[in-house]
Design an enzyme around this catalytic site. Structure first.
Site, PDB file in Angstrom:
ATOM      1  N   ASP A  23      92.832 -27.526  19.983  1.00 56.14           N
ATOM      2  CA  ASP A  23      93.212 -28.396  18.873  1.00 56.14           C
ATOM      3  C   ASP A  23      94.508 -29.158  19.074  1.00 56.14           C
ATOM      4  OD1 ASP A  23      91.099 -28.279  17.201  1.00 56.14           O
ATOM      5  OD2 ASP A  23      92.051 -27.046  15.674  1.00 56.14           O
ATOM      6  N   HIS A  65      90.727 -31.982  18.919  1.00 60.37           N
ATOM      7  CA  HIS A  65      90.603 -32.522  17.562  1.00 60.37           C
ATOM      8  C   HIS A  65      91.928 -33.146  17.147  1.00 60.37           C
ATOM      9  CE1 HIS A  65      89.453 -32.936  13.385  1.00 60.37           C
ATOM     10  NE2 HIS A  65      90.632 -32.439  13.089  1.00 60.37           N
ATOM     11  N   CYS A  67      93.667 -35.001  13.662  1.00 59.48           N
ATOM     12  CA  CYS A  67      93.531 -35.332  12.244  1.00 59.48           C
ATOM     13  C   CYS A  67      94.226 -36.643  11.916  1.00 59.48           C
ATOM     14  CB  CYS A  67      94.148 -34.235  11.381  1.00 59.48           C
ATOM     15  SG  CYS A  67      93.228 -32.696  11.400  1.00 59.48           S
ATOM     16  N   HIS A  76      95.609 -44.721  25.228  1.00 61.92           N
ATOM     17  CA  HIS A  76      95.668 -44.471  26.667  1.00 61.92           C
ATOM     18  C   HIS A  76      96.083 -43.024  26.958  1.00 61.92           C
ATOM     19  CE1 HIS A  76      94.599 -48.500  27.730  1.00 61.92           C
ATOM     20  NE2 HIS A  76      95.465 -48.947  26.836  1.00 61.92           N
ATOM     21  N   GLU A  89      89.200 -37.130  12.254  1.00 60.82           N
ATOM     22  CA  GLU A  89      88.972 -37.410  10.833  1.00 60.82           C
ATOM     23  C   GLU A  89      88.444 -38.823  10.750  1.00 60.82           C
ATOM     24  OE1 GLU A  89      89.520 -39.504   7.322  1.00 60.82           O
ATOM     25  OE2 GLU A  89      90.778 -39.927   9.038  1.00 60.82           O
ATOM     26  N   HIS A 119      87.487 -31.703   2.575  1.00 63.27           N
ATOM     27  CA  HIS A 119      88.487 -31.379   1.552  1.00 63.27           C
ATOM     28  C   HIS A 119      87.920 -31.504   0.140  1.00 63.27           C
ATOM     29  CE1 HIS A 119      91.504 -30.989   4.594  1.00 63.27           C
ATOM     30  NE2 HIS A 119      91.196 -32.171   5.067  1.00 63.27           N
ATOM     31  N   CYS A 151      86.972 -31.848   9.747  1.00 60.40           N
ATOM     32  CA  CYS A 151      87.925 -30.869  10.280  1.00 60.40           C
ATOM     33  C   CYS A 151      87.325 -29.472  10.113  1.00 60.40           C
ATOM     34  CB  CYS A 151      89.247 -30.953   9.519  1.00 60.40           C
ATOM     35  SG  CYS A 151      90.104 -32.526   9.714  1.00 60.40           S
TER      36      CYS A 151
END
Length: 183
Positions: A23, A65, A67, A76, A89, A119, A151
C-alpha cells in the site's frame, strides 16, 4: 522500513501468495512543497518501494494502492515504481483521475479505479457498477482495467460488503460477456 516490508513480501510469496498489495507509497502525501526538494523525494520513495518487492518471482504480481490523489505531476514516478497493478480512488471523481494514465504517457501496467465508494453505506446496483465500468472503458483499454472497490472495506459492515462485492462481481461478468460478444 522497506527492508521490513520486503521480508514480509518474501514470506507471503514463500507461503504461496501470488498477488501481493503493497500500500501507499506516499508519493503525493509526503511530496515536499518546495519544488527544489521534490525530485530527491520522489526518487527516494520510488527506490524504497522497489526495495520492498525486488526479490519476488516474475510470477508474483505486485499491486499498490493510492488514495485520493492528483497523479499528473507524479505519473512518471508511478511508472518507475514498476508495480504490476495500481488501484486508485475513483468513485467520487467521475473518471477525471484516469486521463493521466492515457494522455502523454505510456502507462502499460494494470489499473484498478474504484467502481464504488466504500465510505458510503449505500449498496450500488449491478447496473450502476456496470455503467461505471463502461465509463472507465471509454478512457482505459480493457486489457489493463481491473475492477475493484475504491479502498479497503473496514468501514463497512459485512452485509454491506457482501452485497456490494456481489454486485461488483456480477457487473464485471456482465461487461466481460458484452465485450466478448462485441468481438
Amino acid at each position: 522500513m522497506p527492508r521490513a516490508i520486503k521480508d514480509e513480501v518474501e514470506d507471503l510469496e514463500k507461503a504461496g501468495v501470488t498477488v501481493i498489495q503493497i500500500d501507499e507509497a506516499a508519493l503525493r502525501e509526503g511530496l515536499p512543497l518546495r519544488k527544489s526538494e521534490q525530485a530527491f523525494y520522489l526518487d527516494w520513495v520510488v527506490h524504497s518501494f522497489r526495495i520492498t518487492n525486488c526479490g519476488v518471482q516474475d510470477t508474483t504480481q505486485i499491486h499498490t494502492h493510492m488514495c485520493y490523489s492528483n497523479f499528473n505531476d507524479i505519473i512518471h514516478s508511478i511508472i518507475d515504481m514498476d508495480a504490476d497493478v495500481i488501484t486508485i480512488e475513483n468513485s467520487r471523481s467521475d473518471e477525471k483521475l484516469l486521463s493521466v494514465f492515457r494522455q502523454g504517457v505510456k502507462y502499460g501496467a494494470g489499473i484498478g479505479p474504484g467502481v464504488y465508494d466504500i465510505h458510503s453505506p449505500r449498496i450500488p446496483s449491478t447496473e450502476e457498477i456496470a455503467d461505471r465500468i463502461n465509463k472507465m472503458l471509454a478512457v482505459l483499454e480493457s486489457n489493463i482495467l481491473w475492477v475493484n472497490p475504491d479502498c479497503g472495506l473496514k468501514t463497512r459492515k459485512y452485509a454491506e460488503v457482501k452485497a456490494a462485492l456481489s454486485n461488483m462481481v456480477a457487473a464485471a461478468k456482465l461487461i466481460r460477456t458484452q465485450l466478448a460478444s462485441a468481438k
